[in-house]
Design a protein around this motif. Structure first.
Motif, PDB file in Angstrom:
ATOM      1  N   GLY A 149     -10.118   2.346  -9.956  1.00  0.00           N
ATOM      2  CA  GLY A 149     -10.372   1.228 -10.857  1.00  0.00           C
ATOM      3  C   GLY A 149      -9.841  -0.102 -10.384  1.00  0.00           C
ATOM      4  N   ALA A 150      -9.251  -0.143  -9.190  1.00  0.00           N
ATOM      5  CA  ALA A 150      -8.713  -1.399  -8.665  1.00  0.00           C
ATOM      6  C   ALA A 150      -9.395  -1.743  -7.344  1.00  0.00           C
ATOM      7  CB  ALA A 150      -7.208  -1.287  -8.447  1.00  0.00           C
ATOM      8  N   THR A 151      -9.747  -3.001  -7.167  1.00  0.00           N
ATOM      9  CA  THR A 151     -10.302  -3.455  -5.899  1.00  0.00           C
ATOM     10  C   THR A 151      -9.162  -3.602  -4.891  1.00  0.00           C
ATOM     11  OG1 THR A 151     -10.010  -5.800  -6.395  1.00  0.00           O
ATOM     12  CG2 THR A 151     -12.052  -4.747  -7.154  1.00  0.00           C
ATOM     13  N   LEU A 152      -9.520  -3.895  -3.636  1.00  0.00           N
ATOM     14  CA  LEU A 152      -8.488  -4.105  -2.622  1.00  0.00           C
ATOM     15  C   LEU A 152      -7.571  -5.252  -3.024  1.00  0.00           C
ATOM     16  CD1 LEU A 152     -10.463  -3.709   0.750  1.00  0.00           C
ATOM     17  CD2 LEU A 152      -9.148  -1.990  -0.505  1.00  0.00           C
ATOM     18  N   GLU A 153      -8.134  -6.337  -3.520  1.00  0.00           N
ATOM     19  CA  GLU A 153      -7.331  -7.497  -3.901  1.00  0.00           C
ATOM     20  C   GLU A 153      -6.499  -7.251  -5.153  1.00  0.00           C
ATOM     21  OE1 GLU A 153      -9.797 -10.911  -4.232  1.00  0.00           O
ATOM     22  OE2 GLU A 153     -10.093 -11.111  -2.069  1.00  0.00           O
ATOM     23  N   GLU A 154      -6.847  -6.223  -5.903  1.00  0.00           N
ATOM     24  CA  GLU A 154      -6.086  -5.878  -7.108  1.00  0.00           C
ATOM     25  C   GLU A 154      -5.054  -4.793  -6.830  1.00  0.00           C
ATOM     26  OE1 GLU A 154      -9.596  -6.781 -10.425  1.00  0.00           O
ATOM     27  OE2 GLU A 154      -9.407  -4.794  -9.504  1.00  0.00           O
ATOM     28  N   THR A 155      -4.951  -4.392  -5.562  1.00  0.00           N
ATOM     29  CA  THR A 155      -4.028  -3.334  -5.158  1.00  0.00           C
ATOM     30  C   THR A 155      -2.925  -3.918  -4.292  1.00  0.00           C
ATOM     31  OG1 THR A 155      -5.833  -1.719  -5.182  1.00  0.00           O
ATOM     32  CG2 THR A 155      -3.817  -1.101  -4.006  1.00  0.00           C
ATOM     33  N   LEU A 156      -1.696  -3.583  -4.616  1.00  0.00           N
ATOM     34  CA  LEU A 156      -0.533  -4.057  -3.863  1.00  0.00           C
ATOM     35  C   LEU A 156       0.134  -2.873  -3.183  1.00  0.00           C
ATOM     36  CD1 LEU A 156       1.628  -6.211  -3.129  1.00  0.00           C
ATOM     37  CD2 LEU A 156       2.706  -5.723  -5.346  1.00  0.00           C
ATOM     38  N   TYR A 157       0.251  -2.946  -1.851  1.00  0.00           N
ATOM     39  CA  TYR A 157       0.924  -1.874  -1.113  1.00  0.00           C
ATOM     40  C   TYR A 157       2.343  -2.321  -0.789  1.00  0.00           C
ATOM     41  CZ  TYR A 157       1.626   2.214   1.758  1.00  0.00           C
ATOM     42  OH  TYR A 157       2.121   3.405   2.236  1.00  0.00           O
ATOM     43  N   VAL A 158       3.317  -1.461  -1.113  1.00  0.00           N
ATOM     44  CA  VAL A 158       4.730  -1.781  -0.952  1.00  0.00           C
ATOM     45  C   VAL A 158       5.359  -0.842   0.066  1.00  0.00           C
ATOM     46  CG1 VAL A 158       6.945  -2.024  -2.139  1.00  0.00           C
ATOM     47  CG2 VAL A 158       4.808  -2.450  -3.381  1.00  0.00           C
ATOM     48  N   GLY A 159       6.048  -1.412   1.059  1.00  0.00           N
ATOM     49  CA  GLY A 159       6.710  -0.574   2.052  1.00  0.00           C
ATOM     50  C   GLY A 159       7.746  -1.353   2.835  1.00  0.00           C
ATOM     51  N   ASP A 160       8.506  -0.623   3.639  1.00  0.00           N
ATOM     52  CA  ASP A 160       9.596  -1.225   4.406  1.00  0.00           C
ATOM     53  C   ASP A 160       9.274  -1.398   5.880  1.00  0.00           C
ATOM     54  OD1 ASP A 160      11.311   1.318   5.992  1.00  0.00           O
ATOM     55  OD2 ASP A 160       9.708   1.766   4.585  1.00  0.00           O
ATOM     56  N   HIS A 161       8.198  -0.786   6.356  1.00  0.00           N
ATOM     57  CA  HIS A 161       7.924  -0.719   7.792  1.00  0.00           C
ATOM     58  C   HIS A 161       6.805  -1.699   8.161  1.00  0.00           C
ATOM     59  CE1 HIS A 161       7.226   0.857  11.766  1.00  0.00           C
ATOM     60  NE2 HIS A 161       8.132   1.811  11.607  1.00  0.00           N
ATOM     61  N   PRO A 162       7.075  -2.672   9.025  1.00  0.00           N
ATOM     62  CA  PRO A 162       6.039  -3.653   9.349  1.00  0.00           C
ATOM     63  C   PRO A 162       4.809  -3.059  10.016  1.00  0.00           C
ATOM     64  CG  PRO A 162       7.926  -3.888  10.819  1.00  0.00           C
ATOM     65  CD  PRO A 162       8.341  -2.958   9.725  1.00  0.00           C
ATOM     66  N   ALA A 163       5.011  -2.157  10.968  1.00  0.00           N
ATOM     67  CA  ALA A 163       3.887  -1.624  11.739  1.00  0.00           C
ATOM     68  C   ALA A 163       3.111  -0.546  10.996  1.00  0.00           C
ATOM     69  CB  ALA A 163       4.381  -1.062  13.078  1.00  0.00           C
ATOM     70  N   ASN A 164       3.758   0.124  10.036  1.00  0.00           N
ATOM     71  CA  ASN A 164       3.087   1.187   9.286  1.00  0.00           C
ATOM     72  C   ASN A 164       2.640   0.760   7.901  1.00  0.00           C
ATOM     73  OD1 ASN A 164       3.285   3.060  11.318  1.00  0.00           O
ATOM     74  ND2 ASN A 164       5.083   4.104  10.484  1.00  0.00           N
ATOM     75  N   ASP A 165       3.306  -0.241   7.343  1.00  0.00           N
ATOM     76  CA  ASP A 165       3.041  -0.638   5.962  1.00  0.00           C
ATOM     77  C   ASP A 165       2.461  -2.048   5.856  1.00  0.00           C
ATOM     78  OD1 ASP A 165       4.126   1.806   4.944  1.00  0.00           O
ATOM     79  OD2 ASP A 165       6.134   0.988   5.163  1.00  0.00           O
ATOM     80  N   THR A 166       3.307  -3.037   6.039  1.00  0.00           N
ATOM     81  CA  THR A 166       2.940  -4.410   5.711  1.00  0.00           C
ATOM     82  C   THR A 166       1.737  -4.918   6.488  1.00  0.00           C
ATOM     83  OG1 THR A 166       5.317  -4.764   5.372  1.00  0.00           O
ATOM     84  CG2 THR A 166       3.890  -6.710   5.344  1.00  0.00           C
ATOM     85  N   VAL A 167       1.795  -4.815   7.817  1.00  0.00           N
ATOM     86  CA  VAL A 167       0.731  -5.394   8.643  1.00  0.00           C
ATOM     87  C   VAL A 167      -0.600  -4.646   8.497  1.00  0.00           C
ATOM     88  CG1 VAL A 167       0.020  -5.947  10.998  1.00  0.00           C
ATOM     89  CG2 VAL A 167       2.365  -6.453  10.249  1.00  0.00           C
ATOM     90  N   PRO A 168      -0.628  -3.309   8.651  1.00  0.00           N
ATOM     91  CA  PRO A 168      -1.925  -2.628   8.543  1.00  0.00           C
ATOM     92  C   PRO A 168      -2.509  -2.649   7.127  1.00  0.00           C
ATOM     93  CG  PRO A 168      -0.168  -1.020   8.781  1.00  0.00           C
ATOM     94  CD  PRO A 168       0.434  -2.362   9.050  1.00  0.00           C
ATOM     95  N   ALA A 169      -1.648  -2.619   6.110  1.00  0.00           N
ATOM     96  CA  ALA A 169      -2.151  -2.685   4.733  1.00  0.00           C
ATOM     97  C   ALA A 169      -2.809  -4.042   4.465  1.00  0.00           C
ATOM     98  CB  ALA A 169      -1.027  -2.445   3.743  1.00  0.00           C
ATOM     99  N   ALA A 170      -2.191  -5.099   4.971  1.00  0.00           N
ATOM    100  CA  ALA A 170      -2.773  -6.437   4.813  1.00  0.00           C
ATOM    101  C   ALA A 170      -4.078  -6.555   5.592  1.00  0.00           C
ATOM    102  CB  ALA A 170      -1.774  -7.495   5.284  1.00  0.00           C
ATOM    103  N   LYS A 171      -4.093  -5.999   6.785  1.00  0.00           N
ATOM    104  CA  LYS A 171      -5.306  -6.035   7.606  1.00  0.00           C
ATOM    105  C   LYS A 171      -6.456  -5.299   6.925  1.00  0.00           C
ATOM    106  CE  LYS A 171      -7.036  -4.897  12.234  1.00  0.00           C
ATOM    107  NZ  LYS A 171      -6.678  -4.293  13.555  1.00  0.00           N
ATOM    108  N   PHE A 172      -6.123  -4.226   6.207  1.00  0.00           N
ATOM    109  CA  PHE A 172      -7.154  -3.454   5.511  1.00  0.00           C
ATOM    110  C   PHE A 172      -7.721  -4.223   4.329  1.00  0.00           C
ATOM    111  CE2 PHE A 172      -8.785  -0.160   2.680  1.00  0.00           C
ATOM    112  CZ  PHE A 172      -9.539   0.612   3.564  1.00  0.00           C
ATOM    113  N   GLY A 173      -6.930  -5.140   3.785  1.00  0.00           N
ATOM    114  CA  GLY A 173      -7.407  -5.942   2.655  1.00  0.00           C
ATOM    115  C   GLY A 173      -6.559  -5.881   1.410  1.00  0.00           C
TER     116      GLY A 173
END
Length: 218
Positions: A149-173
């Motif tokens: 029920g949430a679009t990519l822009e309505e979804t927030l991914y939270v993590g501590d690891h730049p290479a596994n969490d922050t960067v790839p999650a942002a790249k995905f949308g």
């Protein structure tokens, strides 16, 4: 608006103290040695399992994991492994109508252990169950499906690891929050790649409640 928040597991919800302590005991080395080597490979931007390879060159980590499980010295989680803000923050997010998803690079057993803790979450899954791991796009496609029920822009991914969490999650949308927690979270929080990819850099999961409420009001 943020309709769904997805949480990484290790060093986001769960402390890694026990994980590395059990590996140290299994390999017969001091726990502080393992901790120091984990810190070293983190600083070098290497995979954390490289700490084990420094201790035992040529080690088959998967085979050793299986041997530990067979010897009943394997993975274990209980309430003491959770960070103090996990239950109250996740419960508060659900109370304001945010879908809470837990998804990280863990084993099938870890997923079962997490579910046994009965966390205030709508969905729990691990890479071991999905057959794909971060930072692959396939993993984040599974996350997108879990964010019902949430679009990519309505979804927030939270993590501590730049290479596994922050960067790839942002790249995905997805929108992203980098958590300043654990060795990766602290060491890389101010890195240009993280600051460019993260919508927020947070110090506590409680910060997410304020973020979600502000986004709802915007």
């Amino acid at each position: 608006m943020i309709k769904c928040i997805v949480f990484d597991i290790g060093e986001t919800l769960v402390r890694d103290d026990r994980y590395w302590a059990l590996w140290a005991d299994w390999l017969g080395v001091p726990r502080h040695t393992v901790s120091a080597l984990v810190g070293a490979v983190v600083a070098q931007g290497r995979d954390n399992s490289d700490a084990l390879r420094l201790l035992r060159p040529g080690i088959d980590v998967g085979a050793e994991y299986a041997a530990r499980e067979a010897a009943r010295c394997g993975e274990y989680l209980d309430e003491t492994d959770l960070y103090d803000d996990v239950r109250p923050a996740l419960a508060a997010l659900r109370n304001i109508g945010v879908r809470v998803v837990i998804a990280g690079n863990q084993t099938v057993k870890a997923a079962s252990l997490l579910r046994s803790l009965d966390l205030p979450a709508d969905f729990v899954a691990t890479s071991g169950e999905w057959g794909c791991a971060k930072p692959s796009a396939q993993f984040f496609r599974q996350v997108a499906e879990a964010a019902t029920g949430a679009t990519l822009e309505e979804t927030l991914y939270v993590g501590d690891h730049p290479a596994n969490d922050t960067v790839p999650a942002a790249k995905f949308g997805f929108r992203t929050a980098h958590l300043r927690r654990g060795p990766w979270g602290h060491l890389w929080a101010d890195a240009p790649t993280v600051l460019e990819a993260a919508d927020w850099v947070i110090d506590s999961l409680h910060d997410l409640v304020d973020i979600a409420q502000q986004e709802h009001q915007a």
